[in-house]
Design a protein around this motif. Structure first.
Motif, mmCIF file in Angstrom:
data_model
loop_
_atom_site.group_PDB
_atom_site.id
_atom_site.type_symbol
_atom_site.label_atom_id
_atom_site.label_comp_id
_atom_site.label_asym_id
_atom_site.label_seq_id
_atom_site.Cartn_x
_atom_site.Cartn_y
_atom_site.Cartn_z
ATOM 1 N N GLU A 147 0.837 -1.204 0.000
ATOM 2 C CA GLU A 147 0.000 0.000 0.000
ATOM 3 C C GLU A 147 0.867 1.247 0.000
ATOM 4 O OE1 GLU A 147 -4.119 -1.362 2.146
ATOM 5 O OE2 GLU A 147 -2.826 0.031 3.210
ATOM 6 N N TYR A 148 0.357 2.261 -0.688
ATOM 7 C CA TYR A 148 1.007 3.571 -0.756
ATOM 8 C C TYR A 148 0.044 4.577 -0.152
ATOM 9 C CZ TYR A 148 4.157 1.397 -4.128
ATOM 10 O OH TYR A 148 5.080 0.586 -4.740
ATOM 11 N N ALA A 168 11.033 2.996 -11.326
ATOM 12 C CA ALA A 168 10.177 1.871 -10.925
ATOM 13 C C ALA A 168 8.815 2.026 -11.594
ATOM 14 C CB ALA A 168 10.010 1.839 -9.411
ATOM 15 N N ARG A 169 8.220 0.903 -11.898
ATOM 16 C CA ARG A 169 6.868 0.917 -12.477
ATOM 17 C C ARG A 169 6.005 -0.023 -11.642
ATOM 18 N NH1 ARG A 169 4.941 2.164 -17.810
ATOM 19 N NH2 ARG A 169 2.893 1.229 -18.113
ATOM 20 N N VAL A 170 4.920 0.514 -11.095
ATOM 21 C CA VAL A 170 4.009 -0.260 -10.256
ATOM 22 C C VAL A 170 2.588 0.109 -10.654
ATOM 23 C CG1 VAL A 170 3.285 -0.770 -7.891
ATOM 24 C CG2 VAL A 170 5.664 -0.126 -8.334
ATOM 25 N N THR A 171 1.766 -0.882 -10.878
ATOM 26 C CA THR A 171 0.360 -0.645 -11.182
ATOM 27 C C THR A 171 -0.396 -0.534 -9.860
ATOM 28 O OG1 THR A 171 0.599 -1.944 -13.188
ATOM 29 C CG2 THR A 171 -1.648 -1.509 -12.433
ATOM 30 N N LEU A 172 -1.188 0.520 -9.736
ATOM 31 C CA LEU A 172 -1.869 0.818 -8.481
ATOM 32 C C LEU A 172 -3.365 0.969 -8.697
ATOM 33 C CD1 LEU A 172 0.613 3.561 -7.236
ATOM 34 C CD2 LEU A 172 0.553 1.174 -6.516
ATOM 35 N N GLU A 173 -4.112 0.680 -7.638
ATOM 36 C CA GLU A 173 -5.553 0.895 -7.635
ATOM 37 C C GLU A 173 -5.895 1.837 -6.489
ATOM 38 O OE1 GLU A 173 -9.433 -1.714 -6.497
ATOM 39 O OE2 GLU A 173 -8.016 -2.632 -7.917
ATOM 40 N N TYR A 186 -5.094 13.317 0.767
ATOM 41 C CA TYR A 186 -4.612 11.968 1.075
ATOM 42 C C TYR A 186 -5.102 11.012 0.009
ATOM 43 C CZ TYR A 186 -4.741 7.307 3.194
ATOM 44 O OH TYR A 186 -4.621 5.960 3.423
ATOM 45 N N LEU A 187 -4.187 10.174 -0.491
ATOM 46 C CA LEU A 187 -4.521 9.143 -1.466
ATOM 47 C C LEU A 187 -3.955 7.816 -0.985
ATOM 48 C CD1 LEU A 187 -3.445 11.157 -4.625
ATOM 49 C CD2 LEU A 187 -5.784 10.806 -3.834
ATOM 50 N N ARG A 188 -4.799 6.780 -0.971
ATOM 51 C CA ARG A 188 -4.333 5.439 -0.606
ATOM 52 C C ARG A 188 -4.476 4.535 -1.807
ATOM 53 N NH1 ARG A 188 -6.563 0.460 1.468
ATOM 54 N NH2 ARG A 188 -8.613 1.427 1.678
ATOM 55 N N TYR A 189 -3.350 3.971 -2.202
ATOM 56 C CA TYR A 189 -3.318 3.059 -3.341
ATOM 57 C C TYR A 189 -2.886 1.682 -2.896
ATOM 58 C CZ TYR A 189 -3.492 7.102 -6.491
ATOM 59 O OH TYR A 189 -3.881 8.238 -7.157
ATOM 60 N N GLN A 190 -3.430 0.692 -3.547
ATOM 61 C CA GLN A 190 -2.994 -0.683 -3.337
ATOM 62 C C GLN A 190 -2.256 -1.135 -4.594
ATOM 63 O OE1 GLN A 190 -5.932 -3.450 -1.857
ATOM 64 N NE2 GLN A 190 -4.987 -5.132 -2.991
ATOM 65 N N ALA A 191 -1.103 -1.789 -4.389
ATOM 66 C CA ALA A 191 -0.360 -2.331 -5.523
ATOM 67 C C ALA A 191 -1.138 -3.506 -6.098
ATOM 68 C CB ALA A 191 1.024 -2.771 -5.084
ATOM 69 N N THR A 192 -1.283 -3.521 -7.411
ATOM 70 C CA THR A 192 -2.031 -4.601 -8.071
ATOM 71 C C THR A 192 -1.139 -5.449 -8.982
ATOM 72 O OG1 THR A 192 -2.680 -3.163 -9.898
ATOM 73 C CG2 THR A 192 -4.203 -3.333 -8.005
ATOM 74 N N GLY A 193 0.102 -5.072 -9.110
ATOM 75 C CA GLY A 193 0.991 -5.856 -9.972
ATOM 76 C C GLY A 193 2.277 -5.157 -10.247
#
Length: 193
Positions: A147-148, A168-173, A186-193
């Motif tokens: 999580e970011y 770095a390349r990370v796909t986020l939701e 505030y933004l919360r992202y979850q890594a998806t891949g």
């Protein structure tokens, strides 16, 4: 299951420290700090680089209360709350130059080992947080960050230390967002891949 989270307070143009080394512009107000405390409450371990350890060391001796005896709200209640959270957590400091660590519940590791961090997170009972953009970049590149948590401050500083690595390349939701009265977002992202 524990998660590895990277939390950062950054300028709108993506810096945690400006070109002159100043980060006073990122100090959270009471509303944001209260939110951060709730966000950090499930954290049991902090992973830190040397610079972040030095910046955060003030929390090791920060008073943790108690509230005022006259029934008035403690003007430092939010600060005391964070100090309690910080002091109760374990810390792992990654540094090849630091001679030793002096804070309780803190250990020193000479190098960042992605396999060891993966194992630490997998066996943790509580969440793990990685702090500081330099150390976090190693975890991001290794695909370890789940999580970011980004706090964007309404200022453009034009240069300095970036909050996220360029390579770095990370796909986020996007999982959550919030706007504060100060203009911080505030933004919360979850890594998806």
């Amino acid at each position: 299951m524990a998660r590895l989270a990277y939390t950062t307070i950054a300028s709108l143009d993506g810096y945690v420290v400006d070109a002159s080394g100043d980060f006073s512009w990122s100090a959270p107000d009471e509303e944001v700090h209260t939110f951060i405390n709730e966000l950090e409450r499930p954290t049991g371990t902090y992973l830190l680089g040397r610079r972040m350890y030095e910046v955060m060391s003030v929390w090791e001796t920060m008073p943790t209360g108690p509230p005022t005896s006259d029934g008035q709200p403690d003007p430092d209640a939010v600060t005391h709350d964070f100090a309690r959270l910080w002091q109760a957590a374990d810390k792992v400091v990654y540094s090849s130059t630091l001679a030793s660590v002096t804070a309780p519940r803190t250990r020193l590791e000479r190098e960042f080992d992605p396999a060891a961090v993966r194992s630490l997170v997998a066996s943790a009972q509580r969440n793990v947080s990685i702090g500081g953009p330099t150390l976090a970049s190693h975890a991001i590149r290794a695909g370890l960050v789940d999580e970011y948590h980004l706090f964007l401050t309404p200022i453009v500083v034009g240069g300095g230390v970036r909050s996220l690595p360029d390579d770095a390349r990370v796909t986020l939701e996007l999982r959550d967002e919030r706007r504060f009265s100060s203009g911080v977002v505030y933004l919360r992202y979850q890594a998806t891949g």
